[in-house]
Design a protein around this motif. Sequence first.
Motif, PDB file in Angstrom:
ATOM      1  N   UNK A   1      26.966  47.123  44.215  1.00 16.60           N
ATOM      2  CA  UNK A   1      27.907  46.381  45.065  1.00 16.60           C
ATOM      3  C   UNK A   1      29.255  46.221  44.367  1.00 16.60           C
ATOM      4  N   UNK A   2      30.043  47.299  44.253  1.00 16.37           N
ATOM      5  CA  UNK A   2      31.340  47.183  43.575  1.00 16.37           C
ATOM      6  C   UNK A   2      32.303  46.251  44.302  1.00 16.37           C
ATOM      7  N   UNK A   3      32.136  46.118  45.619  1.00 19.35           N
ATOM      8  CA  UNK A   3      33.010  45.205  46.371  1.00 19.35           C
ATOM      9  C   UNK A   3      32.730  43.751  45.995  1.00 19.35           C
ATOM     10  N   UNK A   4      31.502  43.448  45.590  1.00 19.62           N
ATOM     11  CA  UNK A   4      31.205  42.104  45.099  1.00 19.62           C
ATOM     12  C   UNK A   4      31.849  41.881  43.728  1.00 19.62           C
ATOM     13  N   UNK A   5      31.772  42.904  42.883  1.00 22.27           N
ATOM     14  CA  UNK A   5      32.422  42.808  41.578  1.00 22.27           C
ATOM     15  C   UNK A   5      33.910  42.594  41.719  1.00 22.27           C
ATOM     16  N   UNK A   6      34.526  43.288  42.685  1.00 21.44           N
ATOM     17  CA  UNK A   6      35.961  43.123  42.931  1.00 21.44           C
ATOM     18  C   UNK A   6      36.290  41.689  43.347  1.00 21.44           C
ATOM     19  N   UNK A   7      35.410  41.098  44.143  1.00 24.24           N
ATOM     20  CA  UNK A   7      35.625  39.705  44.575  1.00 24.24           C
ATOM     21  C   UNK A   7      35.628  38.761  43.375  1.00 24.24           C
ATOM     22  N   UNK A   8      34.728  38.995  42.436  1.00 26.35           N
ATOM     23  CA  UNK A   8      34.678  38.171  41.223  1.00 26.35           C
ATOM     24  C   UNK A   8      35.960  38.326  40.408  1.00 26.35           C
ATOM     25  N   UNK A   9      36.455  39.561  40.288  1.00 19.69           N
ATOM     26  CA  UNK A   9      37.689  39.804  39.540  1.00 19.69           C
ATOM     27  C   UNK A   9      38.865  39.123  40.223  1.00 19.69           C
ATOM     28  N   UNK A  10      38.876  39.119  41.543  1.00 22.92           N
ATOM     29  CA  UNK A  10      39.959  38.473  42.296  1.00 22.92           C
ATOM     30  C   UNK A  10      40.045  36.993  41.948  1.00 22.92           C
ATOM     31  N   UNK A  11      38.924  36.280  41.993  1.00 23.97           N
ATOM     32  CA  UNK A  11      38.934  34.844  41.693  1.00 23.97           C
ATOM     33  C   UNK A  11      39.182  34.586  40.206  1.00 23.97           C
ATOM     34  N   UNK A  12      38.647  35.458  39.353  1.00 20.94           N
ATOM     35  CA  UNK A  12      38.846  35.262  37.920  1.00 20.94           C
ATOM     36  C   UNK A  12      40.310  35.469  37.542  1.00 20.94           C
ATOM     37  N   UNK A  13      40.966  36.442  38.142  1.00 17.04           N
ATOM     38  CA  UNK A  13      42.380  36.657  37.849  1.00 17.04           C
ATOM     39  C   UNK A  13      43.215  35.454  38.279  1.00 17.04           C
ATOM     40  N   UNK A  14      42.851  34.826  39.385  1.00 19.71           N
ATOM     41  CA  UNK A  14      43.551  33.622  39.824  1.00 19.71           C
ATOM     42  C   UNK A  14      43.308  32.464  38.869  1.00 19.71           C
ATOM     43  N   UNK A  15      42.096  32.391  38.309  1.00 18.90           N
ATOM     44  CA  UNK A  15      41.786  31.319  37.355  1.00 18.90           C
ATOM     45  C   UNK A  15      42.680  31.399  36.123  1.00 18.90           C
ATOM     46  N   UNK A  16      42.938  32.610  35.643  1.00 22.48           N
ATOM     47  CA  UNK A  16      43.822  32.775  34.483  1.00 22.48           C
ATOM     48  C   UNK A  16      45.292  32.651  34.884  1.00 22.48           C
ATOM     49  N   UNK A  17      45.625  33.152  36.053  1.00 18.29           N
ATOM     50  CA  UNK A  17      47.011  33.055  36.522  1.00 18.29           C
ATOM     51  C   UNK A  17      47.426  31.605  36.757  1.00 18.29           C
ATOM     52  N   UNK A  18      46.481  30.773  37.192  1.00 15.83           N
ATOM     53  CA  UNK A  18      46.786  29.379  37.512  1.00 15.83           C
ATOM     54  C   UNK A  18      46.477  28.409  36.389  1.00 15.83           C
ATOM     55  N   UNK A  19      46.431  28.878  35.149  1.00 17.24           N
ATOM     56  CA  UNK A  19      46.138  27.982  34.019  1.00 17.24           C
ATOM     57  C   UNK A  19      47.226  26.921  33.879  1.00 17.24           C
ATOM     58  N   UNK A  20      46.880  25.634  33.876  1.00 12.94           N
ATOM     59  CA  UNK A  20      47.873  24.576  33.712  1.00 12.94           C
ATOM     60  C   UNK A  20      48.530  24.615  32.333  1.00 12.94           C
ATOM     61  N   UNK A  21      49.602  23.887  32.197  1.00 14.64           N
ATOM     62  CA  UNK A  21      50.324  23.835  30.932  1.00 14.64           C
ATOM     63  C   UNK A  21      49.403  23.406  29.796  1.00 14.64           C
ATOM     64  N   UNK A  22      49.389  24.193  28.720  1.00 16.14           N
ATOM     65  CA  UNK A  22      48.569  23.873  27.563  1.00 16.14           C
ATOM     66  C   UNK A  22      47.127  24.323  27.675  1.00 16.14           C
ATOM     67  N   UNK A  23      46.755  24.975  28.771  1.00 16.78           N
ATOM     68  CA  UNK A  23      45.389  25.433  28.975  1.00 16.78           C
ATOM     69  C   UNK A  23      45.366  26.961  29.044  1.00 16.78           C
ATOM     70  N   UNK A  24      44.250  27.562  28.669  1.00 11.66           N
ATOM     71  CA  UNK A  24      44.121  29.012  28.741  1.00 11.66           C
ATOM     72  C   UNK A  24      43.616  29.482  30.091  1.00 11.66           C
TER      73      UNK A  24
END
Length: 310
Positions: free
Chosen positions: A235-258
């Motif tokens: 299910x590569x489309x499921x893997x892509x969904x995980x990468x989508x949310x994970x990239x947002x988690x890193x993109x939206x890191x608050x000040x001073x957080x990774x």
Amino acid sequence: MASFLAQGVDAALEATGMDAVDALRTFFLLAAATTISVSIPSSLRSRFLVYGPRATSTDSKPQSRASAEGASISRPLDYLATWRYFGPSNLLCRGTLFEAIASRVNEEHRVQTMSLTQVLVCWILLAMQGSRRLWESTSFAKPSTSKMWFVHWLLGLAFYLAAGIAIWIEGSEALMNFNLTLDYIKITRAPSLRTFLCVPLFLMASGMQHDCHHFLFSLKKYTLPDHPIFRAVVCPHYGAECVIYLSLAFLGAPRGQSVNKTLLACSAFVAVNLGLTARTTKQWYLEKFGGDKDDLEQIKSRWLMIPYIY
């Protein structure tokens, strides 16, 4: 209406003894833990987690692609997933829903806030994702008799509502204190390294997911997928969904957080839910297409969602 909504939020948070951010993180993690717990006993897994053609006998008539993917049963959730991205007026104008939740964020989480730019970039990306999924839900849909247990529906509704809040909750302080001016539409500085890496990752994962969905839709009947990506991953489309949310988690890191911990908890739920579904799909493949020895070995060698996860 405003006071009723505020009272409801207060009652929920008082019962848990948490602020809005911690309550949201707890929801995602508890939902993931509950899903794992239900999946362990086979008697519960077959009754409450499996749906669509994977819940039917492999001797039944081959299902259409829409049935295999559960498109007809999940389409309303895709609509909701899109609507949650198009509420900028409520946030930017500090509407009732925003005020009811943002005012229940404690000082610790307000100090470590996302910037307004981070909130808007994450929002735009997720709006693009939601628009694409809505288009796919209407364009790639076929008649299906698949059914979904009502608890799946309720959990899907709760997840989409919670994820819609998660995208901005750790930037509530920035949203509460900004004044909208023309300066916000000026490009005055280069993107950060985090943005430079995470935005292309998001777009590549979104593009790969669309390619997978288009391929599955193009199948005349649901056979063992032979697309190059599907030859290695179930299910590569499921893997892509995980990468989508994970990239947002890193993109939206608050000040001073990774990393943005709320979106990371959201990503954990997505990974658990889709990972279990991918495992069920692999078992379904083995039962339906594993009669041939070569097919059996080929299916066994496939990863679930991403390489090295069996």
